[in-house]
Design a protein around this motif. Structure first.
Motif, short mmCIF file in Angstrom:
data_model
loop_
_atom_site.label_atom_id
_atom_site.label_comp_id
_atom_site.label_asym_id
_atom_site.label_seq_id
_atom_site.Cartn_x
_atom_site.Cartn_y
_atom_site.Cartn_z
N LYS A 138 0.82 -1.20 0.00
CA LYS A 138 0.00 0.00 0.00
C LYS A 138 0.86 1.25 0.00
N PHE A 139 0.29 2.31 -0.60
CA PHE A 139 0.95 3.61 -0.54
C PHE A 139 0.61 4.27 0.80
N SER A 140 1.40 5.26 1.17
CA SER A 140 1.12 6.04 2.38
C SER A 140 0.91 7.50 1.96
N TYR A 141 0.22 8.26 2.80
CA TYR A 141 -0.09 9.64 2.43
C TYR A 141 -0.27 10.48 3.69
N CYS B 287 -16.16 11.90 -0.36
CA CYS B 287 -15.96 10.95 -1.45
C CYS B 287 -14.71 11.24 -2.26
N LEU B 288 -13.89 12.20 -1.82
CA LEU B 288 -12.62 12.46 -2.50
C LEU B 288 -11.60 11.42 -2.05
N CYS B 289 -11.14 10.61 -2.98
CA CYS B 289 -10.29 9.47 -2.63
C CYS B 289 -8.99 9.48 -3.43
N LEU B 290 -8.01 8.79 -2.86
CA LEU B 290 -6.75 8.50 -3.55
C LEU B 290 -6.84 7.10 -4.13
N GLU B 291 -6.26 6.93 -5.30
CA GLU B 291 -6.21 5.61 -5.92
C GLU B 291 -4.82 5.38 -6.47
N GLY B 292 -4.25 4.23 -6.19
CA GLY B 292 -2.91 3.90 -6.66
C GLY B 292 -2.87 2.50 -7.22
N LEU C 60 -13.40 11.13 -7.44
CA LEU C 60 -14.64 11.24 -6.66
C LEU C 60 -15.36 9.90 -6.75
N LYS C 61 -15.61 9.31 -5.60
CA LYS C 61 -16.15 7.95 -5.55
C LYS C 61 -17.66 7.97 -5.52
N GLN D 163 -7.27 1.99 -2.64
CA GLN D 163 -7.96 3.26 -2.43
C GLN D 163 -7.86 3.69 -0.97
N ALA D 164 -7.85 5.00 -0.77
CA ALA D 164 -7.92 5.59 0.56
C ALA D 164 -8.67 6.91 0.42
N CYS D 165 -9.57 7.20 1.38
CA CYS D 165 -10.40 8.41 1.33
C CYS D 165 -10.09 9.23 2.59
#
Length: 322
Positions: A114-117, A178-183, A145-146, A194-196
């Motif tokens: 997993k990525f980190s943020y 619903c703003l999410c990160l996707e990698g 946007l999910k 995904q992470a929101c």
């Protein structure tokens, strides 16, 4: 033989990378047991739950070891099993020879790294640290946007292998749930993680109110999926209870619009969800340019005050003095 002879079964994943050959995922199997004089070895088997394909490995325990170390704890490391991302495995550990009831089982799901943020709210950016491994393929990250699917917010950023920094800065405009990160890895059919970061922050949803002075239309359209109801309500004063207006309830599944609404400071929108309710009074904040207020007035508790005029689908009640 007692089942307690087998103490523990530990499963971990590792990545093996070789020059010019790329990288592969491996499953490491480690066992802990109490050595018994009848035990000749251990067998570990990994079964893919999707294909039922099974791989097995054996580790032999020498006769000299059994004589010297009977009753002592022994750590056994098996050779690695080749696995793939998102595989579901069922791993079994048994003695050799196999004794009835002496067995350990464990189900294991192979996940991609997993990525980190972290979020820099002062600059309105999300900094993403992309996973790094020698020989690993390029990696993509994006904001989305999910809804039913994750819709792009800007273009995906590709992090190449020879890039100096593995940290990507992604700017955002609003902190939406619903703003999410996707990698995902730049390989065919790669699993997307995904992470929101703002999934518990809903305040921005209730501010998406618009007013059109020409046709006196008051509307609200959420930027994220919302489950609940929205209605017009009348708030006599600051901090007072907002009284729902009849026939104004609407499901909050998408855009909600009320035509012919007067710009009254006491007229508010009430949002009711499973987490409670929120009230927004757009005309009190003087955010909208509006036409003169309604000519309709009524007597409320001995004082005169304006009554909001709005067009509803049901019968319109006649104003009554209280």
């Amino acid at each position: 033989m007692s089942p307690s002879v087998l103490e523990a079964l530990k499963l971990t994943t590792a990545m093996k990378c070789a020059p010019h050959e790329g990288c592969s995922l491996l499953l490491r199997v480690q066992a802990s047991l109490i050595l018994h004089d009848s035990l000749r070895g251990l067998e570990a088997c990994s079964m893919n739950l999707d294909t039922q394909e099974t791989q097995c490995q054996n580790v032999r325990v020498s006769r000299a070891s059994r004589r010297r170390q009977v009753g002592r704890q022994l750590q056994v490391h098996f050779d690695c099993f080749e696995v793939s991302v998102a595989q579901s495995l069922y791993v079994t550990l048994r003695t050799v020879p196999h004794f009835c009831g002496v067995q350990l089982d464990q189900q294991y799901h192979v996940e991609v790294e997993k990525f980190s943020y972290w979020v820099d709210r002062s600059r309105k950016v999300i900094l993403v640290q992309v996973p790094e491994a020698p020989g690993a393929p390029d990696y993509y990250v994006r904001l989305c946007l999910k809804w039913f699917t994750c819709e792009d917010v800007g273009s995906p950023v590709r992090v190449t292998v020879n890039r100096m920094s593995r940290t990507v800065s992604l700017p955002y405009s609003q902190e939406l749930p619903c703003l999410c990160l996707e990698g995902w890895s730049a390989t065919p059919d790669a699993v997307r993680m995904q992470a929101c970061p703002f999934e518990d922050e809903t305040e921005a949803l209730w501010d998406a109110i618009r007013y059109h002075p020409g046709d006196q239309a008051l509307s609200w359209e959420p930027a994220c999926p919302v489950s609940g109801h929205v209605s017009l309500c009348w708030r006599p004063g600051p901090g007072a209870l907002c009284h729902n207006l009849e026939h104004s309830g609407r499901p909050a599944h998408g855009r909600v619009q009320y035509p012919l609404v007067d710009a009254q400071p006491q007229l508010c929108l009430k949002f009711s969800t499973s987490r409670g309710f929120r009230v927004r009074c757009p005309f009190q904040e003087r955010r909208f340019q509006a036409l003169p207020i309604s000519r309709c007035t009524c007597v409320t508790r001995g004082s005169h005050g304006p009554l909001p005029a709005a067009q509803f689908s049901g019968p319109r009640p006649s104003p009554q003095p209280q």
